[in-house]
Enzyme design. Structure first.
Site, PDB file in Angstrom:
ATOM      1  N   ARG A 222       0.975  10.340   0.287  1.00  0.00           N
ATOM      2  CA  ARG A 222       1.328  11.462   1.503  1.00  0.00           C
ATOM      3  C   ARG A 222       2.626  12.437   1.055  1.00  0.00           C
ATOM      4  O   ARG A 222       2.965  13.140   1.770  1.00  0.00           O
ATOM      5  CB  ARG A 222       1.548  10.802   2.742  1.00  0.00           C
ATOM      6  CG  ARG A 222       0.325  10.412   3.465  1.00  0.00           C
ATOM      7  CD  ARG A 222       0.447   9.691   4.708  1.00  0.00           C
ATOM      8  NE  ARG A 222      -0.274   8.615   5.036  1.00  0.00           N
ATOM      9  CZ  ARG A 222      -0.469   7.934   6.050  1.00  0.00           C
ATOM     10  NH1 ARG A 222       0.510   8.019   6.835  1.00  0.00           N
ATOM     11  NH2 ARG A 222      -1.242   6.838   6.181  1.00  0.00           N
TER      12      ARG A 222
ATOM     13  N   THR B 266      -4.321   6.143   1.514  1.00  0.00           N
ATOM     14  CA  THR B 266      -4.607   7.477   1.989  1.00  0.00           C
ATOM     15  C   THR B 266      -5.444   8.189   0.766  1.00  0.00           C
ATOM     16  O   THR B 266      -4.964   9.338   0.377  1.00  0.00           O
ATOM     17  CB  THR B 266      -3.352   8.323   2.336  1.00  0.00           C
ATOM     18  OG1 THR B 266      -2.406   7.193   3.217  1.00  0.00           O
ATOM     19  CG2 THR B 266      -3.761   9.562   3.335  1.00  0.00           C
TER      20      THR B 266
ATOM     21  N   LYS C 280     -10.796  -1.527   6.469  1.00  0.00           N
ATOM     22  CA  LYS C 280      -9.709  -1.203   7.153  1.00  0.00           C
ATOM     23  C   LYS C 280     -10.476  -0.731   8.407  1.00  0.00           C
ATOM     24  O   LYS C 280     -11.544  -0.246   8.522  1.00  0.00           O
ATOM     25  CB  LYS C 280      -9.121  -0.124   6.721  1.00  0.00           C
ATOM     26  CG  LYS C 280      -8.176   0.479   7.307  1.00  0.00           C
ATOM     27  CD  LYS C 280      -7.169   1.456   6.475  1.00  0.00           C
ATOM     28  CE  LYS C 280      -6.417   2.231   7.058  1.00  0.00           C
ATOM     29  NZ  LYS C 280      -5.426   3.061   6.247  1.00  0.00           N
TER      30      LYS C 280
ATOM     31  N   GLU D 242       0.813  -1.130   0.149  1.00  0.00           N
ATOM     32  CA  GLU D 242      -0.051   0.035   0.096  1.00  0.00           C
ATOM     33  C   GLU D 242       0.906   1.354   0.001  1.00  0.00           C
ATOM     34  O   GLU D 242       1.519   1.465   0.886  1.00  0.00           O
ATOM     35  CB  GLU D 242      -0.984  -0.046   1.323  1.00  0.00           C
ATOM     36  CG  GLU D 242      -1.764   1.139   1.256  1.00  0.00           C
ATOM     37  CD  GLU D 242      -2.633   1.349   2.630  1.00  0.00           C
ATOM     38  OE1 GLU D 242      -2.713   0.304   3.207  1.00  0.00           O
ATOM     39  OE2 GLU D 242      -2.954   2.404   2.949  1.00  0.00           O
TER      40      GLU D 242
HETATM   41  C1  3PG Z   1      -1.302   4.648   8.440  1.00  0.00           C
HETATM   42  O1  3PG Z   1      -2.350   4.763   7.613  1.00  0.00           O
HETATM   43  O2  3PG Z   1      -0.526   5.424   8.579  1.00  0.00           O
HETATM   44  C2  3PG Z   1      -1.366   3.495   8.829  1.00  0.00           C
HETATM   45  O3  3PG Z   1      -2.289   3.333   9.870  1.00  0.00           O
HETATM   46  C3  3PG Z   1      -0.182   3.218   9.518  1.00  0.00           C
HETATM   47  O4  3PG Z   1       0.017   3.047  11.080  1.00  0.00           O
HETATM   48  P1  3PG Z   1       1.273   2.657  11.772  1.00  0.00           P
HETATM   49  O5  3PG Z   1       2.227   3.604  11.147  1.00  0.00           O
HETATM   50  O6  3PG Z   1       0.732   2.790  13.020  1.00  0.00           O
HETATM   51  O7  3PG Z   1       1.447   1.150  11.455  1.00  0.00           O
END
Ligand code: 3PG
Length: 202
Positions: free
Chosen positions: A44, A67, A127, A40
């Site tokens: 960002r 995201t 999710k 994934e």
């Molecule tokens: C995210 O979308 O940032 C995920 O939830 C990753 O979370 P984590 O860094 O706590 O694994």
């Protein structure tokens, strides 16, 4: 592939934040070699779209976009041929666009209302986000009881230490996490972390 098939490939979906597209391909190679094929790439960073394109060149990799928060971003990642979409939450507008396209979709949910909105769209796979701060496994167990047909990928705050207890809960098909690609890690370290993650029981 359907979203349930993608969730079944490995117990962990690495959540990737890629700053430099030149690192994307070697990173995907290390993850796939370690046994994590579903990747994934989060939208960002400015490099994310190019990173999706680069990672798709790696044999065995199944590369999605994370995201994704609006339909403009959805269109952008479709141009990069993202193979699945993850969003932190679920709006009707984004949900209808993605469901209408037929691309596998894993929307973020944290409440009963979120899940009901997803079910209205014909979705059954979600999710659970942000997993730890939304009440952790205890909260997911309470939510999964009425929505007995729903299946989940908890993400957010999950660690190698806590992943096994999440994965032991039947409605959890896989978990998401960023721990397999710590900042500054070498590709050999990423591969080793991926191998441990891929070996988690579920
Ligand atoms: C995210 O979308 O940032 C995920 O939830 C990753 O979370 P984590 O860094 O706590 O694994």
């Amino acid at each position: 592939m359907k979203i349930e098939d993608i969730m079944a490939v490995a117990p962990v979906i690495p959540v990737l934040v890629i700053e430099d597209a030149a690192t994307a391909r070697p990173l995907a190679e290390a993850l796939v070699k370690g046994g994590l094929r579903v990747l994934e790439v989060t939208l960002r960073t400015a490099a994310a779209i190019e990173a999706i394109r680069e990672m798709k060149k790696v044999p065995g990799a199944i590369v999605g976009a994370g995201t994704v928060v609006n339909t403009d971003q959805f269109e952008q990642v479709m141009q990069a041929d993202a193979e699945f979409i993850v969003s932190p939450g679920l709006t009707e507008r984004l949900g209808e666009a993605i469901v209408g396209s037929g691309v596998p979709f894993l929307p973020g949910t944290a409440t009963a209302g979120d899940i009901m909105r997803g079910l209205d769209l014909g979705l059954r796979h979600f999710k659970f986000f942000p997993a730890e701060t939304s009440g952790g496994l205890k909260a997911l167990k309470a939510l999964a009881a009425p929505f007995y047909e729903a299946r989940f990928c908890p993400t957010g705050g999950i660690t190698p230490a806590t992943a096994p207890e999440w994965l032991a809960f039947d409605p959890v098909l896989c978990v998401g996490g960023s721990w397999v690609t710590p900042k500054g890690a070498s590709m050999a370290e990423v591969e080793a972390l991926a191998r441990d993650a891929a070996g988690l029981a579920r």
